[in-house]
Design a protein around this motif. Structure first.
Motif, PDB file in Angstrom:
ATOM      1  N   ILE A 118       1.255  -2.311   2.281  1.00 36.77           N
ATOM      2  CA  ILE A 118       2.708  -2.347   2.468  1.00 36.77           C
ATOM      3  C   ILE A 118       2.999  -1.712   4.220  1.00 36.77           C
ATOM      4  CG2 ILE A 118       5.080  -1.700   2.015  1.00 36.77           C
ATOM      5  CD1 ILE A 118       4.391  -2.111  -0.886  1.00 36.77           C
ATOM      6  N   ILE A 119       2.440  -0.456   4.163  1.00 38.18           N
ATOM      7  CA  ILE A 119       2.642   0.129   5.302  1.00 38.18           C
ATOM      8  C   ILE A 119       1.838  -0.450   6.348  1.00 38.18           C
ATOM      9  CG2 ILE A 119       2.338   2.522   6.468  1.00 38.18           C
ATOM     10  CD1 ILE A 119       2.510   3.806   3.871  1.00 38.18           C
TER      11      ILE A 119
ATOM     12  N   ALA B 163       7.086   2.878  -0.132  1.00 43.18           N
ATOM     13  CA  ALA B 163       5.718   2.956  -0.030  1.00 43.18           C
ATOM     14  C   ALA B 163       5.193   4.281   0.749  1.00 43.18           C
ATOM     15  CB  ALA B 163       5.095   1.785   0.539  1.00 43.18           C
ATOM     16  N   LEU B 164       6.335   4.271   1.687  1.00 43.01           N
ATOM     17  CA  LEU B 164       6.220   5.778   2.551  1.00 43.01           C
ATOM     18  C   LEU B 164       6.113   6.860   1.772  1.00 43.01           C
ATOM     19  CD1 LEU B 164       7.864   4.324   5.788  1.00 43.01           C
ATOM     20  CD2 LEU B 164       5.875   5.023   5.687  1.00 43.01           C
TER      21      LEU B 164
ATOM     22  N   TYR C 108       5.957   7.429  -1.356  1.00 41.32           N
ATOM     23  CA  TYR C 108       4.601   7.580  -2.188  1.00 41.32           C
ATOM     24  C   TYR C 108       3.426   8.114  -1.581  1.00 41.32           C
ATOM     25  CZ  TYR C 108       0.692   6.379  -5.210  1.00 41.32           C
ATOM     26  OH  TYR C 108      -0.350   6.626  -6.089  1.00 41.32           O
ATOM     27  N   VAL C 109       3.105   7.348  -0.420  1.00 41.24           N
ATOM     28  CA  VAL C 109       2.033   8.174   0.382  1.00 41.24           C
ATOM     29  C   VAL C 109       2.272   9.480   0.902  1.00 41.24           C
ATOM     30  CG1 VAL C 109       0.654   7.684   2.491  1.00 41.24           C
ATOM     31  CG2 VAL C 109       1.220   5.667   1.038  1.00 41.24           C
TER      32      VAL C 109
ATOM     33  N   LEU D 206      -1.749  -0.516  -2.715  1.00 41.97           N
ATOM     34  CA  LEU D 206      -0.534  -1.450  -2.638  1.00 41.97           C
ATOM     35  C   LEU D 206       0.334  -0.527  -1.505  1.00 41.97           C
ATOM     36  CD1 LEU D 206       1.544  -3.357  -3.852  1.00 41.97           C
ATOM     37  CD2 LEU D 206       2.342  -1.761  -5.460  1.00 41.97           C
ATOM     38  N   ALA D 207       0.578   0.637  -1.663  1.00 50.74           N
ATOM     39  CA  ALA D 207       1.353   1.420  -0.715  1.00 50.74           C
ATOM     40  C   ALA D 207       0.698   1.468   0.734  1.00 50.74           C
ATOM     41  CB  ALA D 207       1.535   2.918  -1.134  1.00 50.74           C
ATOM     42  N   ILE D 208      -0.567   1.472   0.847  1.00 50.97           N
ATOM     43  CA  ILE D 208      -1.151   1.508   2.257  1.00 50.97           C
ATOM     44  C   ILE D 208      -0.950  -0.118   2.716  1.00 50.97           C
ATOM     45  CG2 ILE D 208      -3.295   1.510   3.374  1.00 50.97           C
ATOM     46  CD1 ILE D 208      -3.999   4.048   1.640  1.00 50.97           C
TER      47      ILE D 208
ATOM     48  N   MET E 154       1.971  11.986  -1.705  1.00 47.48           N
ATOM     49  CA  MET E 154       0.731  11.975  -2.103  1.00 47.48           C
ATOM     50  C   MET E 154      -0.194  13.073  -1.138  1.00 47.48           C
ATOM     51  SD  MET E 154      -1.445   8.568  -3.341  1.00 47.48           S
ATOM     52  CE  MET E 154      -2.197   8.565  -1.747  1.00 47.48           C
TER      53      MET E 154
END
Lengths: 684, 48
Positions: A500-501, B15-16, B18-19, A496-498, B22
């Motif tokens: 979005i980016i 999202a940024l 979170y990644v 999901l995060a990837i 990580m």
């Protein structure tokens, strides 16, 4: 049997009693550990290694005993890390871990001779042992009558039959363990009670050379075990065992075994490529409908685009593979549960070991043809860490289903309708060649790695063939649900995060809206409003991609990919495909102004690819470019989910980055050689 | 700024983060810890 003098152990002043549980893999050790400790467990690693260390508190007779679950092992010959750890624990060499006062040796009643070998080795450490005899119900089904009392007399240690899942025999086991832990008499080792053996400070030595001593010891143990077996076990009915052996003879036969295996593999492939297609289509349609619903319900704007083109398309694109994963684990669980997986591994062990691979690498590699993720997860069945790592490192070379749309698009664009000798389709041969190329590269890579960075002794040709069983449906479905849960969790977090980016770098910065001027058609009719709107939308999308961060990166990397015959537009698609391979098709569709919804076999996308021109007017794509792109896709590591799974399974960023690096470099070199070699031969 | 833009910006930022967090966690796992017990590998040298 000879006897030896009785020796007593030095009394210790410590208060806490430590008990270790040891046994062969699959002997029922963990079940017993769970029953004895309940929820009072702690899982960590042994110092400096990734071998799991499981400890628990066992409440017994008002005392709290420290219970250590040793790694599953066949012997204490110290040829593997697990055996080294077990030896260190038994000799008290692990920091902050006292030497055990007693050992519960878990012995599988259906495999007594092999299991008792470990028992004799533990006893040689002069630690009191209590044998917990498991799988008694299975032994009965195999018509084995075991006299535990007689066995106890011969081994000179308590032998307690237990059925841990039903808590049968636990009380007797507890009493025996407590008595053994508090005894001051060291165990007897009658098989070494020979004049050749010398006892010094509780250590046994031989008055012979090292090799001869080791061999003597092994023979002495097996002779003793054989004696114990013959005296305490009776085979009542040999018919069932004979049937099992006959089936084994057939399934592991050099020729028929392979035919059966191929049949089963075809079924697995059929399941993955065909049976899963309906639920996958349904899921795809459901995500499409969800996207349409959100698109029409939410007012136009950035959030709308993000949810539809980023989140739903990105996460949905991955979630459609859920049926494949479920079916694959269904098959894996059934094959494992019935006992067939062990036969298949046995059959292929010899072939695979020629290339340094373990026989058990076969099924994970097969699974990787559907998707490398379950394939890599399935490597957990390989015990040796180096063999497992080698299999993980080569699994992504197997052409997964995500590569299929790319192969299909290239073949349909440049090789459709061509044939060899008038009846062999060039497309089919190319498709097969791509699969074979992946397999061949994997074998060569494994061969090199197993002789260099992952050097380890050839895997031993010892394989346990468990009895045939009907698969336990509950276990099979539980396994499937666990895998599905893990997959969904990953889709809802990392993917999901990837997504979005990735969406954001193709969306920003925004390109100003510009109008396209359209000429009248050949008959002098002006274009319709719809045609103008579509042209404007296509132009806007194309300009957007060109000026987006992803487009800019495409231009930056263009000099690097130019020697492969790729331009910046292919570069953008390549960058996007590093999130997921099949993204290449939709990215190319956008770039070539045909919209995201075109599928890979669309005539418009195919003609757009064929018609694409460079600034100097020469075609961007040739059959050689297409072939080069396919070669690149066979070898490149372009799947973020696989990278994430490799990281989790290897527990190492170093190995993960190594895999991404060596695969990408290999892909680049192979693509370079294909393109430049083709040009040299005049195919450009 | 439109509400949609603000919400989308928050989602992208999340999202940024979170990644990023990580990746940071992974990077941290490379560096040795200063003080730890016997379960994290510090005392590997003493094993033999």
């Amino acid at each position: 049997m000879k006897t030896e003098k009785q020796i007593t152990k030095t009394p210790t002043s410590k208060k806490e009693i430590t008990i270790a549980i040891a046994g062969n893999p699959n002997a029922g050790k963990t079940t017993l550990f769970n029953v004895l400790t309940g929820l009072r467990q702690k899982i960590a690693n042994y110092p400096g290694v990734t071998v799991e260390r499981k400890e628990g508190i066992w409440k017994l007779e008002g005392e709290s005993l420290q219970l250590i679950d040793l790694p599953g092992l066949y012997s204490l010959d110290v040829t593997s890390l697990d055996e080294q750890i077990a030896c260190d624990v038994l000799t008290g060499k692990v920091p902050n871990l006292p030497q055990p006062d007693a050992v519960i040796a878990v012995v599988d009643a259906t495999n007594l001779e092999r299991n008792l070998y470990l028992v004799t080795q533990i006893l040689e450490f002069r630690i009191p042992v209590v044998v917990a005899l498991t799988m008694m119900d299975s032994a009965e089904k195999q018509s084995l009558q075991i006299d535990a009392k007689k066995m106890s007399e011969l081994l000179q240690v308590p032998v307690i039959p237990v059925i841990a899942s039903q808590k049968q025999g636990i009380q007797e086991l507890s009493s025996a363990v407590m008595k053994a832990a508090k005894t001051e008499t060291l165990p007897h080792i009658p098989w070494l009670a020979d004049s050749e053996y010398i006892l010094e400070d509780d250590e046994i030595h031989l008055s012979l050379s090292d090799d001869a001593a080791a061999n003597k010891k092994i023979f002495a143990r097996y002779n003793f075990i054989s004696e114990v077996y013959q005296e305490s076990v009776k085979q009542l009915n040999t018919v069932e065992r004979n049937v099992s052996e006959k089936i084994d003879g057939f399934l592991t036969h050099k020729f028929f075994g392979l035919i059966i295996l191929v049949g089963i593999l075809l079924l697995v492939f059929q399941t993955i490529f065909s049976w899963a297609s309906l639920p996958m289509d349904l899921l795809e349609n459901a995500f499409g409908a969800l996207g349409d619903f959100v698109r029409t319900t939410l007012p136009e704007g950035m959030l709308n685009d993000l949810i539809v083109d980023g989140i739903i398309a990105g996460v949905g694109g991955v979630l459609v593979f859920l049926p494949q994963i479920l079916l694959l684990f269904l098959f894996l669980s059934i094959l494992e549960d019935t006992g067939y997986m062990a036969r298949a591994a046995f059959l292929l062990d010899k072939l695979m070991s020629r290339f340094g691979l373990h026989g058990k690498a076969f099924l994970p590699l097969l699974s990787s043809f559907a998707c490398a993720i379950p394939g890599i997860m399935a490597t957990r069945t390989i015990e040796n860490p180096k063999d497992r790592l080698a299999t993980i490192m080569i699994a992504p070379f197997m052409s997964c289903s995500a590569r299929l749309p790319v192969y299909s698009l290239m073949i349909a664009t440049f090789f459709a309708g061509q044939s060899f000798f008038g009846f062999i389709s060039v497309g089919a041969v190319l498709m097969l060649a791509m699969y074979a190329f992946g397999v061949l590269t994997a074998i060569i890579a494994a061969f090199i790695m197993k002789r260099t960075i992952l050097k380890s002794p050839p895997p031993p040709f010892v394989m346990e063939l468990p009895p045939y069983r009907l698969p336990n449906l509950r276990t099979v479905f539980q396994n499937m649900l666990t895998r599905a849960g893990l997959f969904l969790k990953r889709a809802g977090t990392v993917i999901l995060a990837i997504s979005i980016i990735l969406w954001a770098i193709t969306y920003f910065p925004r390109t100003a809206n510009t109008e396209v001027l359209m000429a009248n058609d050949a008959n002098g009719n002006p274009p319709s409003v719809e045609e103008i709107q579509k042209a404007n939308e296509d132009f806007r999308q194309s300009e957007q991609i060109k000026n987006s961060y992803a487009g800019r990166i495409g231009h930056v990397i263009e000099p690097v990919i130019q020697p492969l015959g790729f331009d910046w537009k292919i570069g953008v698609a390549l960058i996007a495909s590093f999130a997921a391979r099949e993204v290449l098709v939709s990215t190319l569709s956008i770039i070539y102004n045909v919209g995201k919804d075109e599928n890979e076999e669309s005539e418009t996308l195919i003609s757009a690819i064929k018609d694409a021109k460079k600034e100097d007017g020469t075609p961007v794509w040739t059959p050689l470019t297409a072939l080069t792109l396919m070669v690149f896709f066979v070898l490149a590591m372009q799947c973020m989910s696989t990278v994430a799974v490799v990281r989790r399974e290897t527990n190492s960023w170093a190995w993960t980055l190594f895999m991404v690096g060596y695969m990408t470099i290999l892909a680049y070199i192979a693509a370079f050689l294909t393109y430049q070699g083709g040009k040299f031969l005049g195919f450009g | 700024m439109e509400t949609q833009t603000i919400i989308a910006a928050i989602i992208i930022l999340a999202a940024l983060l979170y990644v990023g967090s990580m990746l940071l966690k992974r990077v941290k796992s490379f560096s040795p810890k200063k003080a730890c017990g016997n379960e994290c590998g510090c005392e590997a040298k003493t094993k033999n």
